[in-house]
Design a protein around this motif. Structure first.
Motif, PDB file in Angstrom:
ATOM      1  N   ARG A   1       9.622   9.052  -6.216  1.00  7.16           N
ATOM      2  CA  ARG A   1      10.411   7.513  -5.760  1.00  7.16           C
ATOM      3  C   ARG A   1      11.372   7.204  -7.170  1.00  7.16           C
ATOM      4  NH1 ARG A   1       6.517   2.902  -6.043  1.00  7.16           N
ATOM      5  NH2 ARG A   1       8.260   1.761  -4.932  1.00  7.16           N
ATOM      6  N   PRO A   2      12.374   8.044  -7.137  1.00  3.18           N
ATOM      7  CA  PRO A   2      13.091   7.666  -8.261  1.00  3.18           C
ATOM      8  C   PRO A   2      14.155   6.412  -7.910  1.00  3.18           C
ATOM      9  CG  PRO A   2      14.308   8.934  -6.674  1.00  3.18           C
ATOM     10  CD  PRO A   2      12.986   8.970  -6.169  1.00  3.18           C
ATOM     11  N   GLU A   3      14.444   5.710  -9.282  1.00  3.52           N
ATOM     12  CA  GLU A   3      14.958   4.450  -9.044  1.00  3.52           C
ATOM     13  C   GLU A   3      16.698   4.559  -8.909  1.00  3.52           C
ATOM     14  OE1 GLU A   3      14.290   1.961 -12.608  1.00  3.52           O
ATOM     15  OE2 GLU A   3      12.442   1.119 -11.617  1.00  3.52           O
ATOM     16  N   VAL A   4      17.146   3.689  -8.094  1.00  7.40           N
ATOM     17  CA  VAL A   4      18.373   4.002  -7.600  1.00  7.40           C
ATOM     18  C   VAL A   4      19.093   2.422  -7.578  1.00  7.40           C
ATOM     19  CG1 VAL A   4      18.291   6.088  -6.451  1.00  7.40           C
ATOM     20  CG2 VAL A   4      18.001   3.811  -5.174  1.00  7.40           C
TER      21      VAL A   4
ATOM     22  N   HIS B   1      11.732  -5.309   2.551  1.00 10.36           N
ATOM     23  CA  HIS B   1      10.370  -5.588   2.144  1.00 10.36           C
ATOM     24  C   HIS B   1      10.360  -5.231   0.397  1.00 10.36           C
ATOM     25  CE1 HIS B   1       7.517  -6.365   5.005  1.00 10.36           C
ATOM     26  NE2 HIS B   1       8.275  -5.801   6.074  1.00 10.36           N
ATOM     27  N   GLU B   2      11.186  -4.135   0.025  1.00 12.02           N
ATOM     28  CA  GLU B   2      11.239  -3.979  -1.576  1.00 12.02           C
ATOM     29  C   GLU B   2      12.060  -5.197  -2.050  1.00 12.02           C
ATOM     30  OE1 GLU B   2      10.330  -2.400  -4.668  1.00 12.02           O
ATOM     31  OE2 GLU B   2      10.749  -0.687  -3.280  1.00 12.02           O
TER      32      GLU B   2
ATOM     33  N   PRO C   1      18.291  -1.943 -10.193  1.00  8.27           N
ATOM     34  CA  PRO C   1      17.551  -0.553  -9.766  1.00  8.27           C
ATOM     35  C   PRO C   1      16.487  -0.973  -8.855  1.00  8.27           C
ATOM     36  CG  PRO C   1      16.889  -1.278 -11.937  1.00  8.27           C
ATOM     37  CD  PRO C   1      18.033  -2.150 -11.486  1.00  8.27           C
ATOM     38  N   LEU C   2      16.204  -0.056  -7.814  1.00 12.88           N
ATOM     39  CA  LEU C   2      15.068  -0.138  -7.017  1.00 12.88           C
ATOM     40  C   LEU C   2      14.424   1.030  -6.926  1.00 12.88           C
ATOM     41  CD1 LEU C   2      16.255  -2.279  -3.812  1.00 12.88           C
ATOM     42  CD2 LEU C   2      14.870  -2.928  -5.819  1.00 12.88           C
ATOM     43  N   PRO C   3      13.337   1.492  -6.805  1.00  9.87           N
ATOM     44  CA  PRO C   3      12.580   2.632  -6.631  1.00  9.87           C
ATOM     45  C   PRO C   3      12.781   2.962  -5.154  1.00  9.87           C
ATOM     46  CG  PRO C   3      11.098   0.972  -7.635  1.00  9.87           C
ATOM     47  CD  PRO C   3      12.023   0.391  -7.229  1.00  9.87           C
ATOM     48  N   TRP C   4      13.075   4.247  -4.705  1.00  8.83           N
ATOM     49  CA  TRP C   4      13.450   4.666  -3.348  1.00  8.83           C
ATOM     50  C   TRP C   4      12.616   5.891  -3.010  1.00  8.83           C
ATOM     51  CZ3 TRP C   4      15.376   1.392  -0.134  1.00  8.83           C
ATOM     52  CH2 TRP C   4      16.047   1.917   1.154  1.00  8.83           C
ATOM     53  N   PRO C   5      11.869   5.733  -2.380  1.00  5.61           N
ATOM     54  CA  PRO C   5      11.076   6.937  -1.698  1.00  5.61           C
ATOM     55  C   PRO C   5      11.755   7.797  -0.962  1.00  5.61           C
ATOM     56  CG  PRO C   5      10.285   5.144  -0.432  1.00  5.61           C
ATOM     57  CD  PRO C   5      11.257   4.557  -1.691  1.00  5.61           C
ATOM     58  N   THR C   6      10.908   8.802  -0.457  1.00  5.95           N
ATOM     59  CA  THR C   6      11.427   9.907   0.512  1.00  5.95           C
ATOM     60  C   THR C   6      11.816   9.209   1.774  1.00  5.95           C
ATOM     61  OG1 THR C   6       9.204  10.784   1.018  1.00  5.95           O
ATOM     62  CG2 THR C   6      10.291  11.708  -0.904  1.00  5.95           C
ATOM     63  N   GLU C   7      12.508  10.023   2.621  1.00  5.99           N
ATOM     64  CA  GLU C   7      12.757   9.628   3.761  1.00  5.99           C
ATOM     65  C   GLU C   7      11.464   9.429   4.774  1.00  5.99           C
ATOM     66  OE1 GLU C   7      15.444  10.602   8.061  1.00  5.99           O
ATOM     67  OE2 GLU C   7      15.897  12.054   6.035  1.00  5.99           O
ATOM     68  N   ASP C   8      10.465  10.338   4.512  1.00  6.59           N
ATOM     69  CA  ASP C   8       9.352  10.613   5.260  1.00  6.59           C
ATOM     70  C   ASP C   8       8.692   9.511   5.079  1.00  6.59           C
ATOM     71  OD1 ASP C   8       7.215  12.133   6.926  1.00  6.59           O
ATOM     72  OD2 ASP C   8       6.179  12.151   4.829  1.00  6.59           O
TER      73      ASP C   8
ATOM     74  N   ARG D   1       0.909  -1.063  -0.027  1.00  8.05           N
ATOM     75  CA  ARG D   1       0.038   0.006   0.034  1.00  8.05           C
ATOM     76  C   ARG D   1       0.799   1.353  -0.144  1.00  8.05           C
ATOM     77  NH1 ARG D   1      -3.982   1.509   5.010  1.00  8.05           N
ATOM     78  NH2 ARG D   1      -2.186   2.671   5.513  1.00  8.05           N
ATOM     79  N   PHE D   2       1.910   1.351   0.804  1.00 12.48           N
ATOM     80  CA  PHE D   2       3.048   2.579   0.799  1.00 12.48           C
ATOM     81  C   PHE D   2       3.536   2.712  -0.587  1.00 12.48           C
ATOM     82  CE2 PHE D   2       2.414   2.504   5.382  1.00 12.48           C
ATOM     83  CZ  PHE D   2       2.623   3.725   5.853  1.00 12.48           C
ATOM     84  N   ALA D   3       3.946   1.408  -0.875  1.00 15.86           N
ATOM     85  CA  ALA D   3       4.686   1.599  -2.255  1.00 15.86           C
ATOM     86  C   ALA D   3       3.598   2.040  -3.412  1.00 15.86           C
ATOM     87  CB  ALA D   3       5.050   0.207  -2.775  1.00 15.86           C
TER      88      ALA D   3
END
Length: 394
Positions: A212-215, A315-316, A345-352, A202-204
């Motif tokens: 959510r840039p891929e890194v 979880h990712e 590559p993984l989507p990486w959301p904001t720290e919040d 749900r969060f993703a």
């Protein structure tokens, strides 16, 4: 001959496994299984025996002709399977679902007489194989460093102590209650983990794609390669050594004990919270280490900064288990490529977002881990009940 003879002594009795009253036979499995046959008979290998059950997620199958040539180990319901290679002494009871399957050379099959099953000798022997005393004996009789092997003859000669019937009946009752509670705790841990996975989805899904840039994985954690088990040398200490199968067979994404230790410098030890990643043909599994550990050869360890980063990364990676197979290498993709994995590559959301997810997920993981710890405590209590005879001392 009365099959119950030897099961009703007034005092403790000790004898070799193969001669125990109620034990019909002890044998090992298929030596030459041949190629995997998609339409063949399932064959249980040492790595498929995990936490008292048969893991069916990566089964191989043998041709019916090979199965017919190895009828002695075509398993029956209530047979006891014992690992002979790697995690020596791990066991599983054959259930109705597995009736008629076969086993590999790395697994022994202990078959019991009807009287033996009725009297609970199968349950007693299964728990006896888990006692520290027995584990020490089996390790001492095993050869090899990374892949220890127990000869079948040594398993047959393993000394088993049986209490008199009145005491055995009481302890077997305790074992039954313990197994029921362990099963409940296992379900609790599984549901808590599934709920954490659902919250992650749900969060993703709700996270703003623009944030959510891929890194590459290596940008969000340190990726460390595994190492084979090593013998004691100067300047090293005994540390828990995690084999890939322990990660693959873990029912929840936490690892708090290992079957083996290694000797390594302190700077090679991964701290609790480190993520451990191991592959097989169809998936890559990730767990969090709850203890200091050295990752085994063929797997990777990931060090992330902060609980929120570790929880999101865990979880990712769990959600991308199938995709990550592309980062494995070797025959049947059974070893992780550090180079390929680091670039994935993984989507990486904001720290919040990561912090918000951690606030929900951490308590769920804590509940799952508490259930796991309670199971270990229950097992130790039952084993202590069996320590009333010198041969059962811990």
């Amino acid at each position: 001959m009365d099959e119950t003879a030897g099961l009703d002594e007034q005092g403790w009795t000790t004898g070799e496994l193969v001669g125990m009253p109620g034990v019909e036979s002890v044998s090992y499995g298929v030596v030459r299984p041949g190629r995997h046959d998609p339409a063949g008979v399932p064959m249980i290998r040492a790595g498929d025996v995990a936490d008292g059950t048969v893991d069916e997620s990566d089964l191989v199958r043998i041709a019916p002709a090979v199965d017919r040539q190895n009828r002695r180990t075509s398993v029956r319901t209530d047979d006891l399977l014992v690992v002979l290679v790697g995690r020596i002494g791990d066991t599983a009871i054959v259930g109705p679902r597995h009736h008629g399957w076969n086993v590999a050379r790395s697994v022994a099959v202990i078959r019991f007489t009807p009287a033996g099953l009725t009297s609970g000798i199968n349950t007693w022997i299964r728990w006896w194989l888990a006692t520290p005393h027995t584990r020490d004996v089996l390790r001492a009789r095993s050869a090899g460093a990374e892949h220890a092997t127990l000869p079948l003859a040594d398993l047959k000669q393993l000394r088993i102590s049986l209490p008199p019937r009145h005491l055995r009946t009481r302890i077997l009752h305790t074992m039954g209650l313990a197994e029921q509670k362990i099963a409940v705790n296992t379900r609790i841990a599984a549901r808590a983990t599934e709920l954490a996975d659902a919250y992650f989805d749900r969060f993703a899904k709700d996270a703003d794609p623009a944030h959510r840039p891929e890194v590459p994985i290596a940008d969000v954690c340190q990726v460390i390669g595994g190492t084979p088990r090593k013998a004691v040398t100067e300047g090293t200490a005994a540390i828990a050594w995690a084999a890939p199968r322990e990660v693959l067979n873990s029912k929840i994404p936490h690892l708090d004990r290992t079957a083996e230790i290694t000797w390594a410098p302190c700077d090679m030890t991964c701290a609790p919270g480190t993520l451990l990643v191991a592959p097989r043909r169809s998936e890559v599994r990730t767990v969090a280490a709850a203890i200091p550990v050295v990752p085994g050869r063929g797997m990777l360890a990931l060090r992330a900064d902060g609980e929120a980063d570790r929880m999101w990364l865990l979880h990712e990676l769990r959600s991308r288990s199938g995709e990550l197979v592309a980062t494995a290498q070797g025959e049947q993709a059974r070893a992780m490529s550090r180079k390929k994995f680091s670039k994935f590559p993984l989507p990486w959301p904001t720290e919040d977002v990561r912090e918000q997810f951690a606030q929900v997920a951490v308590p769920l993981h804590a509940r799952a881990f508490a259930a796991l710890k309670e199971n270990h405590a229950i097992q130790e209590l039952v084993i202590s009940e069996m320590a009333g005879h010198p041969d059962g001392e811990r």
